[in-house]
Design an enzyme around this catalytic site. Sequence first.
Site, PDB file in Angstrom:
ATOM      1  N   SER A   1       0.833  -1.209   0.000  1.00  0.00           N
ATOM      2  CA  SER A   1       0.000   0.000   0.000  1.00  0.00           C
ATOM      3  C   SER A   1       0.864   1.255   0.000  1.00  0.00           C
ATOM      4  O   SER A   1       0.637   2.183  -0.781  1.00  0.00           O
ATOM      5  CB  SER A   1      -0.921   0.015   1.221  1.00  0.00           C
ATOM      6  OG  SER A   1      -1.752  -1.124   1.222  1.00  0.00           O
TER       7      SER A   1
ATOM      8  N   ASN B   1      -5.158  -9.342  -7.868  1.00  0.00           N
ATOM      9  CA  ASN B   1      -5.182 -10.079  -6.605  1.00  0.00           C
ATOM     10  C   ASN B   1      -6.423 -10.942  -6.427  1.00  0.00           C
ATOM     11  O   ASN B   1      -6.420 -11.869  -5.638  1.00  0.00           O
ATOM     12  CB  ASN B   1      -5.036  -9.121  -5.425  1.00  0.00           C
ATOM     13  CG  ASN B   1      -5.932  -7.910  -5.517  1.00  0.00           C
ATOM     14  OD1 ASN B   1      -5.893  -7.169  -6.502  1.00  0.00           O
ATOM     15  ND2 ASN B   1      -6.757  -7.714  -4.526  1.00  0.00           N
TER      16      ASN B   1
ATOM     17  N   GLN C   1       1.201  -9.061  -6.328  1.00  0.00           N
ATOM     18  CA  GLN C   1       0.823 -10.470  -6.493  1.00  0.00           C
ATOM     19  C   GLN C   1       1.796 -11.220  -7.401  1.00  0.00           C
ATOM     20  O   GLN C   1       1.739 -12.451  -7.489  1.00  0.00           O
ATOM     21  CB  GLN C   1      -0.589 -10.573  -7.085  1.00  0.00           C
ATOM     22  CG  GLN C   1      -1.686 -10.148  -6.130  1.00  0.00           C
ATOM     23  CD  GLN C   1      -1.882 -11.103  -4.964  1.00  0.00           C
ATOM     24  OE1 GLN C   1      -1.576 -12.298  -5.043  1.00  0.00           O
ATOM     25  NE2 GLN C   1      -2.387 -10.595  -3.865  1.00  0.00           N
TER      26      GLN C   1
ATOM     27  N   SER D   1       5.374  -6.372  -1.880  1.00  0.00           N
ATOM     28  CA  SER D   1       5.098  -6.518  -0.459  1.00  0.00           C
ATOM     29  C   SER D   1       5.623  -7.856   0.065  1.00  0.00           C
ATOM     30  O   SER D   1       5.354  -8.902  -0.523  1.00  0.00           O
ATOM     31  CB  SER D   1       3.587  -6.426  -0.245  1.00  0.00           C
ATOM     32  OG  SER D   1       3.282  -6.702   1.101  1.00  0.00           O
ATOM     33  N   GLY D   2       6.344  -7.817   1.168  1.00  0.00           N
ATOM     34  CA  GLY D   2       6.971  -9.010   1.721  1.00  0.00           C
ATOM     35  C   GLY D   2       6.017 -10.151   2.051  1.00  0.00           C
ATOM     36  O   GLY D   2       6.311 -11.315   1.770  1.00  0.00           O
ATOM     37  N   HIS D   3       4.858  -9.827   2.617  1.00  0.00           N
ATOM     38  CA  HIS D   3       3.992 -10.910   3.108  1.00  0.00           C
ATOM     39  C   HIS D   3       3.238 -11.641   1.999  1.00  0.00           C
ATOM     40  O   HIS D   3       2.520 -12.609   2.276  1.00  0.00           O
ATOM     41  CB  HIS D   3       3.031 -10.402   4.198  1.00  0.00           C
ATOM     42  CG  HIS D   3       1.865  -9.591   3.728  1.00  0.00           C
ATOM     43  ND1 HIS D   3       0.606 -10.117   3.637  1.00  0.00           N
ATOM     44  CD2 HIS D   3       1.759  -8.304   3.334  1.00  0.00           C
ATOM     45  CE1 HIS D   3      -0.234  -9.167   3.227  1.00  0.00           C
ATOM     46  NE2 HIS D   3       0.453  -8.058   3.023  1.00  0.00           N
TER      47      HIS D   3
ATOM     48  N   THR E   1      13.612   4.967  11.155  1.00  0.00           N
ATOM     49  CA  THR E   1      14.603   3.907  11.291  1.00  0.00           C
ATOM     50  C   THR E   1      14.096   2.638  10.621  1.00  0.00           C
ATOM     51  O   THR E   1      12.967   2.217  10.840  1.00  0.00           O
ATOM     52  CB  THR E   1      14.905   3.651  12.787  1.00  0.00           C
ATOM     53  OG1 THR E   1      15.318   4.888  13.360  1.00  0.00           O
ATOM     54  CG2 THR E   1      15.988   2.606  12.969  1.00  0.00           C
TER      55      THR E   1
ATOM     56  N   CYS F   1     -10.441  -6.869   1.883  1.00  0.00           N
ATOM     57  CA  CYS F   1     -10.860  -5.505   2.195  1.00  0.00           C
ATOM     58  C   CYS F   1     -12.355  -5.334   1.964  1.00  0.00           C
ATOM     59  O   CYS F   1     -12.989  -4.504   2.592  1.00  0.00           O
ATOM     60  CB  CYS F   1     -10.106  -4.510   1.331  1.00  0.00           C
ATOM     61  SG  CYS F   1      -8.457  -5.032   0.939  1.00  0.00           S
TER      62      CYS F   1
END
Length: 394
Positions: free
Chosen positions: A70, A150, A178, A198-200, A236, A323
């Site tokens: 996002s 997606n 995706q 996106s990592g996940h 950070t 969502c």
Amino acid sequence: MIYADNAATTKMSQVAYNTMTNLMKEIWGNPSSLYTKGQESREVLEKAREEIAGVIGANAREILFTSGGSESDNQAILSAARIGARKGKKHIISDAFEHHAVLHTLNRLKEEGFEVTLLDVHENGLIKPKEVKDAIREDTCLVTIMYANNEIGTIQPIKEIGEICKDKHVIFHTDAVQAVGHIDIDVERDNIDLLSASGHKFNGPKGVGFLYARKGINLSNLIEGGAQEKGKRAGTENVPAIGAMAAALCKKKEKLEESSSYVSKMRDKLIEGLSKIPHSVLNGDATQRLPGNVNFCFEGIEGESLLLLLDDRGILASSGSACTSGSLDPSHVLLAIGRVHDVAHGSLRLTIDEEITEDDIDYIVKNVTEVVEYLRGFSPVWTDLVSGKREFVL
Ligand SMILES: *Cc1c(COP(=O)(O)O)cnc(C)c1O
């Protein structure tokens, strides 16, 4: 339990988990600190940057770490819009079935005076490159089209679209959340200027992602503060998550060919099995789709009830996107490919990965078939359809 909702999120791979926990324990210095303990963390970041860049054919300097898909979408689109606005170009091209991270950002830009053209994704869920070309105007500053959808998994002709944008000197962004880690991507081959990931979604941790920005594209900040990430993203860095994301992606890349051919085979077996359910339809093109994506509509039922009953039988799936579930509006993706409201409500998305077995596929087909039949048994809509009071759409 059969987890078939990998488009919503994936389980962390063992290597990602090991990397993350080890970094949390050992490499806790601030990467901006000059002493050795800080520089250890800095090295983790730069190694991750190199590895990620390598996987998508980019240069390490072109990778910016973010909090996920996002944020990357927001920053990519707002940056391109700012660049355009400075030259008096305020027209953007996209399509109606983008993720809300893209669509809602575009809405915000509309409020700021940008004009947005949303291209048709047609019934098969594919954009025609020629229609991108025809939509480009003198004042177009950005084309943003997702690599793979997606919900229905369709893979766009990104290389062709990228070529058109390059010829016309228009910035091209793709939400590849995706696609990264699931299909082969090369930002040079595909002529991509900005790419979100996106990592996940590829067995890495949640809350971390990256944005690829081609050299020369001046990003605008979403977050102001310190000089981290070359001053383009203050705060950070989440060193353990970034290291784990890179480890996860390298692992995916390593077994990409093998896993995508196996998963596609399982996908096709699942599609074949579910196609036998009467008055059903596969959503999205049958071949131009992600290896793990299966999405069907079944007439005369509610997707939500189907999900809950499947959950009871140990199958974890989705109806529309996470969502939108919880709201009564049918999926904007299914509406965009022309499904009418009633039909769109009866949707089921199964997104599988390489852990799926043939037995699992048989189990899913058997149970979805039974549950659809069961639900139709007391659906007023189904009764009307069967008695001829209402006409079948599928
Ligand atoms: C999941 C997803 C996003 C959002 O990514 P987050 O990391 O959850 O913010 C954006 N676009 C697509 C296509 C997605 O599937």
